[in-house]
Design a protein around this motif. Structure first.
Motif, PDB file in Angstrom:
ATOM      1  N   LEU A 152      48.843  42.503  39.405  1.00 31.72           N
ATOM      2  CA  LEU A 152      47.410  42.342  39.232  1.00 31.72           C
ATOM      3  C   LEU A 152      46.668  43.127  38.962  1.00 31.72           C
ATOM      4  CD1 LEU A 152      47.648  39.344  42.045  1.00 31.72           C
ATOM      5  CD2 LEU A 152      47.910  38.846  39.697  1.00 31.72           C
ATOM      6  N   GLN A 153      46.739  44.407  39.688  1.00 32.65           N
ATOM      7  CA  GLN A 153      45.668  45.453  39.554  1.00 32.65           C
ATOM      8  C   GLN A 153      45.574  45.801  37.954  1.00 32.65           C
ATOM      9  OE1 GLN A 153      47.312  48.031  42.756  1.00 32.65           O
ATOM     10  NE2 GLN A 153      45.223  48.121  43.330  1.00 32.65           N
ATOM     11  N   ALA A 154      46.723  45.760  37.376  1.00 33.61           N
ATOM     12  CA  ALA A 154      46.591  46.274  36.009  1.00 33.61           C
ATOM     13  C   ALA A 154      46.451  45.240  35.101  1.00 33.61           C
ATOM     14  CB  ALA A 154      48.352  46.559  35.733  1.00 33.61           C
ATOM     15  N   THR A 155      46.092  43.826  35.382  1.00 34.79           N
ATOM     16  CA  THR A 155      45.897  42.952  34.462  1.00 34.79           C
ATOM     17  C   THR A 155      44.370  42.199  34.748  1.00 34.79           C
ATOM     18  OG1 THR A 155      47.465  41.548  35.581  1.00 34.79           O
ATOM     19  CG2 THR A 155      48.183  42.695  33.812  1.00 34.79           C
ATOM     20  N   VAL A 156      44.054  41.940  35.889  1.00 34.07           N
ATOM     21  CA  VAL A 156      43.316  40.771  35.975  1.00 34.07           C
ATOM     22  C   VAL A 156      41.829  41.341  36.616  1.00 34.07           C
ATOM     23  CG1 VAL A 156      44.619  39.010  36.005  1.00 34.07           C
ATOM     24  CG2 VAL A 156      44.228  40.063  38.105  1.00 34.07           C
ATOM     25  N   THR A 157      41.819  42.505  36.703  1.00 36.60           N
ATOM     26  CA  THR A 157      40.362  43.236  37.514  1.00 36.60           C
ATOM     27  C   THR A 157      39.461  43.393  36.311  1.00 36.60           C
ATOM     28  OG1 THR A 157      41.454  45.375  37.137  1.00 36.60           O
ATOM     29  CG2 THR A 157      41.698  44.183  39.383  1.00 36.60           C
ATOM     30  N   THR A 158      39.651  43.295  35.430  1.00 31.52           N
ATOM     31  CA  THR A 158      38.744  43.213  34.442  1.00 31.52           C
ATOM     32  C   THR A 158      38.615  41.922  33.425  1.00 31.52           C
ATOM     33  OG1 THR A 158      39.033  45.498  34.072  1.00 31.52           O
ATOM     34  CG2 THR A 158      37.981  44.240  32.222  1.00 31.52           C
TER      35      THR A 158
ATOM     36  N   VAL B 112      46.821  45.100  26.647  1.00 27.58           N
ATOM     37  CA  VAL B 112      46.585  44.794  28.023  1.00 27.58           C
ATOM     38  C   VAL B 112      48.034  44.875  28.818  1.00 27.58           C
ATOM     39  CG1 VAL B 112      45.747  43.315  29.963  1.00 27.58           C
ATOM     40  CG2 VAL B 112      44.391  43.700  27.680  1.00 27.58           C
ATOM     41  N   LEU B 113      48.911  44.004  28.143  1.00 31.86           N
ATOM     42  CA  LEU B 113      50.090  43.867  28.897  1.00 31.86           C
ATOM     43  C   LEU B 113      51.016  45.118  28.626  1.00 31.86           C
ATOM     44  CD1 LEU B 113      51.149  40.288  27.726  1.00 31.86           C
ATOM     45  CD2 LEU B 113      50.441  40.946  30.126  1.00 31.86           C
ATOM     46  N   MET B 114      51.025  45.978  27.856  1.00 32.03           N
ATOM     47  CA  MET B 114      51.819  47.002  27.381  1.00 32.03           C
ATOM     48  C   MET B 114      51.385  48.183  28.372  1.00 32.03           C
ATOM     49  SD  MET B 114      54.433  46.733  25.307  1.00 32.03           S
ATOM     50  CE  MET B 114      54.533  48.374  24.883  1.00 32.03           C
ATOM     51  N   ASP B 115      49.729  48.424  28.434  1.00 28.41           N
ATOM     52  CA  ASP B 115      49.183  49.203  29.434  1.00 28.41           C
ATOM     53  C   ASP B 115      49.910  48.633  31.096  1.00 28.41           C
ATOM     54  OD1 ASP B 115      47.926  50.274  27.508  1.00 28.41           O
ATOM     55  OD2 ASP B 115      46.213  49.348  27.735  1.00 28.41           O
ATOM     56  N   ALA B 116      49.788  47.487  31.143  1.00 22.64           N
ATOM     57  CA  ALA B 116      50.277  47.130  32.592  1.00 22.64           C
ATOM     58  C   ALA B 116      51.753  47.554  32.743  1.00 22.64           C
ATOM     59  CB  ALA B 116      50.090  45.508  32.581  1.00 22.64           C
ATOM     60  N   VAL B 117      52.594  47.315  31.807  1.00 27.07           N
ATOM     61  CA  VAL B 117      53.899  47.666  31.857  1.00 27.07           C
ATOM     62  C   VAL B 117      54.004  49.255  32.307  1.00 27.07           C
ATOM     63  CG1 VAL B 117      56.027  48.115  30.749  1.00 27.07           C
ATOM     64  CG2 VAL B 117      54.974  45.959  30.406  1.00 27.07           C
ATOM     65  N   ALA B 118      53.351  49.994  31.304  1.00 27.33           N
ATOM     66  CA  ALA B 118      53.312  51.348  31.548  1.00 27.33           C
ATOM     67  C   ALA B 118      52.857  51.938  32.839  1.00 27.33           C
ATOM     68  CB  ALA B 118      52.351  52.255  30.609  1.00 27.33           C
ATOM     69  N   GLU B 119      51.964  51.091  33.359  1.00 27.51           N
ATOM     70  CA  GLU B 119      51.374  51.526  34.863  1.00 27.51           C
ATOM     71  C   GLU B 119      52.275  50.834  35.986  1.00 27.51           C
ATOM     72  OE1 GLU B 119      47.446  50.487  37.518  1.00 27.51           O
ATOM     73  OE2 GLU B 119      47.210  50.434  35.349  1.00 27.51           O
ATOM     74  N   VAL B 120      52.984  49.636  35.768  1.00 27.64           N
ATOM     75  CA  VAL B 120      53.755  49.317  36.931  1.00 27.64           C
ATOM     76  C   VAL B 120      55.070  49.561  36.811  1.00 27.64           C
ATOM     77  CG1 VAL B 120      54.609  47.024  37.624  1.00 27.64           C
ATOM     78  CG2 VAL B 120      52.167  47.193  37.048  1.00 27.64           C
TER      79      VAL B 120
ATOM     80  N   HIS C 137      33.844  44.253  35.012  1.00 34.78           N
ATOM     81  CA  HIS C 137      34.911  44.331  36.086  1.00 34.78           C
ATOM     82  C   HIS C 137      34.798  43.451  37.076  1.00 34.78           C
ATOM     83  CE1 HIS C 137      35.871  47.817  33.735  1.00 34.78           C
ATOM     84  NE2 HIS C 137      34.974  48.625  34.068  1.00 34.78           N
ATOM     85  N   ARG C 138      35.828  43.186  37.957  1.00 37.79           N
ATOM     86  CA  ARG C 138      35.854  42.439  39.073  1.00 37.79           C
ATOM     87  C   ARG C 138      35.860  43.339  40.316  1.00 37.79           C
ATOM     88  NH1 ARG C 138      39.301  38.582  35.553  1.00 37.79           N
ATOM     89  NH2 ARG C 138      37.988  37.073  35.001  1.00 37.79           N
ATOM     90  N   PRO C 139      34.870  43.860  40.850  1.00 36.60           N
ATOM     91  CA  PRO C 139      34.913  45.201  41.855  1.00 36.60           C
ATOM     92  C   PRO C 139      35.603  44.589  43.317  1.00 36.60           C
ATOM     93  CG  PRO C 139      32.697  44.450  41.409  1.00 36.60           C
ATOM     94  CD  PRO C 139      33.579  43.800  40.242  1.00 36.60           C
ATOM     95  N   ARG C 140      35.220  43.299  43.638  1.00 37.58           N
ATOM     96  CA  ARG C 140      35.748  42.816  44.836  1.00 37.58           C
ATOM     97  C   ARG C 140      37.076  42.503  44.821  1.00 37.58           C
ATOM     98  NH1 ARG C 140      36.347  42.711  50.014  1.00 37.58           N
ATOM     99  NH2 ARG C 140      36.987  40.664  50.781  1.00 37.58           N
ATOM    100  N   LEU C 141      37.555  41.794  43.760  1.00 39.34           N
ATOM    101  CA  LEU C 141      38.905  41.751  43.523  1.00 39.34           C
ATOM    102  C   LEU C 141      39.657  42.907  43.468  1.00 39.34           C
ATOM    103  CD1 LEU C 141      41.461  39.897  43.084  1.00 39.34           C
ATOM    104  CD2 LEU C 141      40.971  40.125  40.426  1.00 39.34           C
ATOM    105  N   ALA C 142      39.345  44.046  42.684  1.00 36.99           N
ATOM    106  CA  ALA C 142      39.997  45.463  42.674  1.00 36.99           C
ATOM    107  C   ALA C 142      40.011  45.879  44.066  1.00 36.99           C
ATOM    108  CB  ALA C 142      39.273  46.134  41.593  1.00 36.99           C
TER     109      ALA C 142
END
Length: 832
Positions: free
Chosen positions: A678-684, A554-562, A786-791
């Motif tokens: 936050l978008q890349a890590t906690v919306t799921t 998850v964190l590696m995907d977040a790094v790639a995205e951010v 998923h957390r649609p409201r947060l997203a």
């Protein structure tokens, strides 16, 4: 160093600055060796390494690209005794007075041309003579404000001038920096030696600028230094000189001409300008009236100078004095204009525009140095050409003889220079400087010494860029030098109020400070995120199915995205990879170079630590073939330097427009990085153990984990996590805190109400979104986890922050509209 001195040999039969004609070492060098503790090659090598380190710490380079060769300062100075220097100083003063008289005649009566004392082609055919600027004069006794001369000592020990620098006499900033560094490296020697100081020259220059201000300007004229910008190879020189003189640096688009005078654009409106110290070549100073057609200039500057509402120094046409053909006629002109012989000879020069001299040059091509009279080009050593090449050159000279000169080669004196395991004797050229005062010219008690490469000749340095080997020049005084007051004594006057001019900042500098804030925060945020993820990688990259391994994914995907695509190592060290720490640090260095006059000198000490850490880690990775990730140490060193930069900015900069914009840039970048992470890590939602590790890493990356642990000791709670990072105004890393700081900064910035409406509305919308956010409701998941409201909330925050950054740029960084004459813009920076 005794053995080193004993093994040193001069390069030829000519003059050597260390050795006497008998071969014995001059006393000053023996004294230097003893006082400086240079008794071995190893110690001298350490001094050389110290010089490199200090130059890095001070951010000194020729050019602005970190890949450029660092400023090549040699630790051993050139030493000249006071008696010799006093004689040279008088000769330089006479030469400056002579050139001033020539320039005065050329821009007024032109009696020298009408009488035939000076051939018209030398002046009228030279690109430095600007017809549109004809007749423009500056107040006071002198038309030539600053003069530099490239001088050498001949084989017989006599001084001679290879070239005069009157267009943009570059190098004064480097002289002061060279002195600063060598004085630290050879501190024991510098404290005990009687060395003339160079600070008084800059005091004189500052006073001289006041003396040439237009008639009618007040006692505190507004003076700016016009620079080609941060991409000029001599940007450091401009920035350091501006700092020494206390002048704001401006680029062409920062100035405008209106109502008959020059104004500096600022965020508070516009401020009048009385004197422009130009470091842009004359032809490029006004795209409206001059032929350069460059965006570096100021449309209308020529007309403002003509009316006398602004003083431009050096005058726009002063570059004509750099024509090497003029050297041929200076002895005659000195007798005519001053009634005396020229005291400081020039290199023997033959101008091909005169038939007999042209014949002599063509007949002796095999032993002369051939140059064009126009700027640019490299001197040709005739003896290095083949018979065919000499015939081709002779034909070219015959076609346009007035564009060529031939010079007798000069055997320049040599100076000991640190080479590869030994002292090398290198030909040396001194660039001296003089500044006009009402009572006459004041010569700097020092110079910028330039040495050739191995086997090179002094003539090669005349048209070469300022890079290459350089040395400090010490004038050894007979008596101890008195301490110089930093400010010259003047009549007591009331203290001027802290007005707008004192805090005025150009739009260009404002924008660079905004960028500096953003890039510094970007570098820090990337370091923090990569460091947090690298810790997980070390623990779990070989356990992909474990909770830790899944959290790492998850964190590696977040790094790639951010941050961007690439391995963690690449995202730290690769300067060419978008989003990398190295690329962000490169951006920080470029932005800081552009506003050197606005920053504390300690900024460069912190920044150089980051650059050095990255370079050291690259070398380690290459040496060890990438074995082991090992990023912890380099990331710690980078973070240390970036935090130091933030502290220096917080504690050393005046709270003015520039600081507020820099802080806005930092806050905007921090807010955007937080939302993106936050978008890349906690919306799921994931299993509890994975979520806990992800949340902890995000908290670590945003410097909030200790606070979170104090508040939530039992378990990982996403709602408490969101409250701390989004809503807690007491947390300096939260989004709410950033928005409050942005609001406070923007309230301090000057801007009209109508222009800021959209900007302020976006900020209000961001505040409202946070006020309406309920963390407990935001973490509710749907059937897919998923957390649609947060997203939705995070996406709304993301695009509004992006729009806010754009609105801030639109409101505060307006650029002049491009004009038709600017389409042919070309480089015109003064690098001489």
């Amino acid at each position: 160093m005794a053995d080193l001195l004993a093994s040193y040999r001069a390069a030829g039969p000519g003059h050597d600055e260390m050795l006497q004609s008998t071969g014995a070492t001059r006393a000053a060098w023996d004294q230097m060796a003893a006082l400086a503790g240079l008794d071995s090659w190893d110690r001298l090598r350490l001094r050389s390494d110290d010089v490199v380190t200090l130059l890095e710490d001070h951010g000194v380079r020729y050019g602005t690209d970190p890949d450029d060769v660092p400023w090549p300062l040699d630790p051993l100075p050139v030493m000249i005794d006071e008696e010799e220097w006093t004689d040279l100083e008088a000769r330089l003063r006479q030469r400056a007075e002579l050139l001033d008289a020539v320039l005065t005649d050329l821009v007024t009566d032109r009696r020298l041309l009408s009488s035939g004392l000076l051939p018209a082609e030398i002046v009228l055919a030279h690109p430095g003579f600007l017809r549109a600027a004809d007749g423009i004069t500056i107040p006071g006794r002198h038309q030539l404000f600053t003069h530099a001369a490239d001088v050498v000592r001949n084989a017989d020990g006599a001084w001679a001038v290879l070239a005069d620098r009157t267009q943009v006499p570059g190098g004064m900033g480097y002289v002061m920096e060279d002195r600063r560094v060598v004085a630290q490296v050879l501190a024991g020697l510098y404290r005990q030696a009687r060395i003339r100081r160079i600070g008084p020259f800059f005091h004189a220059m500052r006073q001289g600028l006041h003396e040439v201000a237009p008639v009618g300007s007040d006692d505190d004229p507004r003076i700016v230094l016009l620079t080609p910008g941060p991409d000029s190879p001599t940007a450091f020189d401009h920035g350091y000189l501006a700092t020494m003189l206390g002048l704001p640096m401006v680029e062409g688009e920062d100035l405008t001409v209106a109502d008959g005078r020059v104004w500096m654009r600022s965020l508070e409106g516009r401020e009048p300008v009385d004197v422009v110290v130009r470091h842009v070549d004359g032809a490029h100073c006004d795209p409206l009236d001059l032929p350069g057609g460059s965006r570096l200039g100021v449309p209308g500057l020529v007309e403002a100078a003509r009316t006398g509402s602004v003083t431009v120094v050096n005058p726009l046409s002063s570059g004509v004095l750099e024509n090497p053909a003029l050297l041929t006629y200076l002895p005659r002109l000195c007798r005519e204009l001053r009634g005396e012989e020229l005291a400081l000879a020039s290199a023997v020069t033959y101008w091909c525009g005169e038939r007999s001299m042209c014949s002599h040059v063509i007949a002796n091509l095999d032993r002369l140095v051939i140059s064009t009279t126009t700027p640019g080009g490299t001197p040709v050593h005739g003896w290095e050409l083949s018979t065919f090449e000499r015939a081709d050159l002779a034909a070219r000279i015959s076609q346009t003889p007035h564009l060529w000169v031939g010079q007798e080669p000069t055997e320049a004196s040599t100076t000991p220079t640190v080479g590869d395991g030994r002292l090398d004797a290198r030909p040396t050229v001194l660039r001296t400087f003089a500044v006009a005062r009402q009572q006459g010219y004041q010569v700097m008690s020092g110079a910028l010494a330039r040495v050739t490469t191995a086997g090179g000749r002094a003539e090669e340095l005349v048209r070469a860029p300022l890079g290459g080997g350089v040395k400090d020049v010490w004038v050894l005084a007979a008596e101890p030098q008195p301490l110089t007051e930093p400010w010259p004594e003047e009549e007591a006057t009331p203290i001027a109020p802290r007005g707008r001019w004192a805090s005025a900042i150009s739009p260009g500098a404002a924008e660079e400070l905004f960028r500096l804030g953003r890039r510094t925060e970007r570098a820090e945020a990337t370091v923090r995120l990569v460091r947090a993820v690298a810790d997980r990688w070390e623990d779990y990259h070989q356990l992909p199915r474990s909770p830790g391994g899944r959290a790492l994914a998850v964190l590696m995907d977040a790094v790639a995205e951010v941050v961007g695509e690439g391995t963690l190592t690449e995202l730290v060290l690769d300067e060419d990879r978008p989003g990398s720490v190295a690329q962000a640090v490169d951006g920080v260095a470029r932005a800081a170079s552009a506003v050197r006059d606005q920053l504390s000198a300690d900024t460069w000490l912190a920044l150089s630590g980051v650059e050095r850490a990255l370079n050291k880690e690259r070398a380690r990775q290459l040496r060890d073939s990438g074995e082991g990730l090992g990023l912890g140490r380099v990331l710690a060193r980078c973070l240390e330097g970036l935090l130091a930069m933030a502290g220096i900015a917080s504690e050393s900069m005046v709270r003015d427009v520039g600081w507020w914009l820099m802080d806005v840039g930092r806050r905007i970048e921090r807010a955007q990085r937080l939302v993106a992470t936050l978008q890349a890590t906690v919306t799921t939602r994931r299993i509890a153990m994975v979520d806990a590790m992800v949340l902890e890493s995000v908290l670590i990356a945003h410097e909030s984990v200790i606070t979170y642990r104090r508040r939530s000791q039992t378990q990982a709670r996403p709602d408490a996590f969101l409250d701390l990072l989004l809503l807690d105004e007491s947390n300096p890393r939260s989004l709410a805190y950033q928005l409050e700081e942005i609001r406070a900064d923007l309230l301090s910035l000057p801007a009209s109400g109508s222009r800021v409406a959209a900007r302020d509305q976006l900020l209000t919308d961001l505040h409202d979104l946070l006020a309406e956010l309920d963390p407990a409701a935001a973490i509710v998941v749907d059937a897919d986890g998923h957390r649609p409201r947060l997203a939705e909330v995070l996406e709304s925050l993301r695009w509004r922050l992006e729009e806010l950054a754009g609105e801030i740029a639109r409101v505060h960084f307006r650029h002049p509209t491009a004009s038709p004459w600017a389409d042919a813009a070309e480089w015109g920076g003064g690098a001489g």
